[in-house]
Design a protein around this motif. Structure first.
Motif, PDB file in Angstrom:
ATOM      1  N   THR A  97      47.014  59.840  31.039  1.00 23.37           N
ATOM      2  CA  THR A  97      48.235  59.150  30.643  1.00 23.37           C
ATOM      3  C   THR A  97      49.191  59.176  31.835  1.00 23.37           C
ATOM      4  O   THR A  97      49.358  60.217  32.469  1.00 23.37           O
ATOM      5  CB  THR A  97      48.888  59.868  29.456  1.00 23.37           C
ATOM      6  N   THR A  99      52.525  59.601  33.856  1.00 24.48           N
ATOM      7  CA  THR A  99      53.848  60.220  33.741  1.00 24.48           C
ATOM      8  C   THR A  99      54.507  60.184  35.120  1.00 24.48           C
ATOM      9  O   THR A  99      53.833  60.009  36.142  1.00 24.48           O
ATOM     10  CB  THR A  99      53.756  61.687  33.270  1.00 24.48           C
ATOM     11  N   THR A 115      45.094  52.103  25.644  1.00 21.32           N
ATOM     12  CA  THR A 115      44.793  52.905  24.462  1.00 21.32           C
ATOM     13  C   THR A 115      45.860  52.653  23.400  1.00 21.32           C
ATOM     14  O   THR A 115      47.024  52.399  23.719  1.00 21.32           O
ATOM     15  CB  THR A 115      44.722  54.401  24.805  1.00 21.32           C
ATOM     16  N   TYR A 155      50.435  62.493  25.654  1.00 18.42           N
ATOM     17  CA  TYR A 155      50.304  61.310  24.817  1.00 18.42           C
ATOM     18  C   TYR A 155      51.178  60.161  25.327  1.00 18.42           C
ATOM     19  O   TYR A 155      50.703  59.088  25.658  1.00 18.42           O
ATOM     20  CB  TYR A 155      50.658  61.657  23.366  1.00 18.42           C
ATOM     21  N   TYR A 156      52.455  60.410  25.355  1.00 20.91           N
ATOM     22  CA  TYR A 156      53.445  59.373  25.667  1.00 20.91           C
ATOM     23  C   TYR A 156      54.743  60.121  25.889  1.00 20.91           C
ATOM     24  O   TYR A 156      55.048  61.070  25.160  1.00 20.91           O
ATOM     25  CB  TYR A 156      53.526  58.393  24.489  1.00 20.91           C
ATOM     26  N   GLU A 218      49.414  52.509  25.386  1.00 23.43           N
ATOM     27  CA  GLU A 218      49.585  53.038  26.734  1.00 23.43           C
ATOM     28  C   GLU A 218      48.299  52.848  27.518  1.00 23.43           C
ATOM     29  O   GLU A 218      47.208  52.856  26.949  1.00 23.43           O
ATOM     30  CB  GLU A 218      49.945  54.532  26.653  1.00 23.43           C
ATOM     31  N   ARG A 220      45.382  53.951  30.340  1.00 24.14           N
ATOM     32  CA  ARG A 220      44.727  55.174  30.783  1.00 24.14           C
ATOM     33  C   ARG A 220      44.265  54.972  32.221  1.00 24.14           C
ATOM     34  O   ARG A 220      43.668  53.951  32.547  1.00 24.14           O
ATOM     35  CB  ARG A 220      43.559  55.539  29.867  1.00 24.14           C
TER      36      ARG A 220
END
Length: 264
Positions: A97, A99, A115, A155-156, A218, A220
């Motif tokens: 993910t 960031t 995803t 995750y997010y 989001e 990947r």
């Protein structure tokens, strides 16, 4: 007895064979990248019939073939994969993910795919995709709930920062779903495609429901070290991934696994 023509052909063939390396030497001299990945992460990466397979693996294999690169996969539990990549000079780690911290530290290449993160609930749960009896459409709808997550997963950013629900972490998705079935959590959060495969593998289709409305979508990504080799290899892979998305190859791979273009 050789004629002059036959002799010339024989000498020519010998010369070509001397100049052309045998197949095993060509394979040994091929550029190879060492990639860490999460093990047993259906349908994205998993072992089957002695081979590492899955959506992400197939997408990366297609890109590598076009680049003339060989890929050596190292499947590990996720937290070990993160640590191994971070503390080594190996080439890459994928299924990440994005960031801000990761973008500063590593070269984030992708997305490999998108995803879709969805809630999974018990069959008798009041949560529904309709407005009644209870909605579960937005992150704020988790307020006060016990939420099943996988330890070490990002995750997010908004989800990871939220402090108004209780996280119950598990070693993997299977354990998280078992906790959901036992009532230890109200809802489990995971990728839609992954949720479907894990529920099917556990035989829980009648006991659990995957809600259709995503909490968020989001991409990947695959990460490379920010050094000369990593920047060069990452740049080459980025161009090839962009091409595979543009020409429909990624969408075709997702469809073959029974998923839509935003399936993850």
């Amino acid at each position: 007895m050789f004629t002059n023509y036959a002799r010339r052909r024989a000498i020519g063939a010998l010369f070509v064979s001397m100049m052309t390396p045998p197949a095993f030497l060509r394979a040994a001299s091929q550029e190879r990248w060492r990639l860490y990945a999460m093990e047993d992460f259906l349908p994205y990466s998993f072992m089957a019939e002695g081979r590492f397979r899955g959506i992400d693996v197939e997408i990366l294999d297609r890109a590598a073939d076009a680049l003339g690169v060989g890929l050596d996969y190292v499947p590990l539990p996720w937290r070990r994969a993160l640590l191994a990549f971070d503390t080594s000079n190996d080439d890459a780690l994928f299924q990440l993910t994005p960031t801000e911290e990761r973008a500063r530290k590593w070269l984030m290449v992708g997305p490999i795919r998108n995803t879709v993160i969805v809630p999974v609930v018990r069959a008798d749960s009041p949560f529904t995709d309709r407005l009644r009896p209870e909605r579960l459409y937005r992150l704020e709808d988790l307020r006060g709930r016990r939420v099943g997550v996988v330890r070490g997963f990002t995750y997010y950013e908004a989800f990871d920062r939220a402090d108004y629900f209780i996280r119950e972490s598990s070693i993997d998705e299977r354990v998280s779903l078992r906790k959901l079935l036992l009532g230890r959590v109200d809802v489990a959060i995971m990728g839609r495609a992954n949720a479907r495969h894990v529920i099917r593998s556990l035989g829980m289709e009648k006991e659990l429901r995957v809600l259709a409305t995503p909490l968020f979508r989001e991409g990947r990504y695959i990460a490379f070290h920010r050094n000369a080799i990593g920047l060069g290899r990452g740049g080459r892979l980025q161009r090839e991934l962009d091409r595979l998305h543009a020409d429909g190859t990624v969408a075709a791979i997702l469809r073959r696994y029974g998923e839509g273009s935003d399936a993850g």
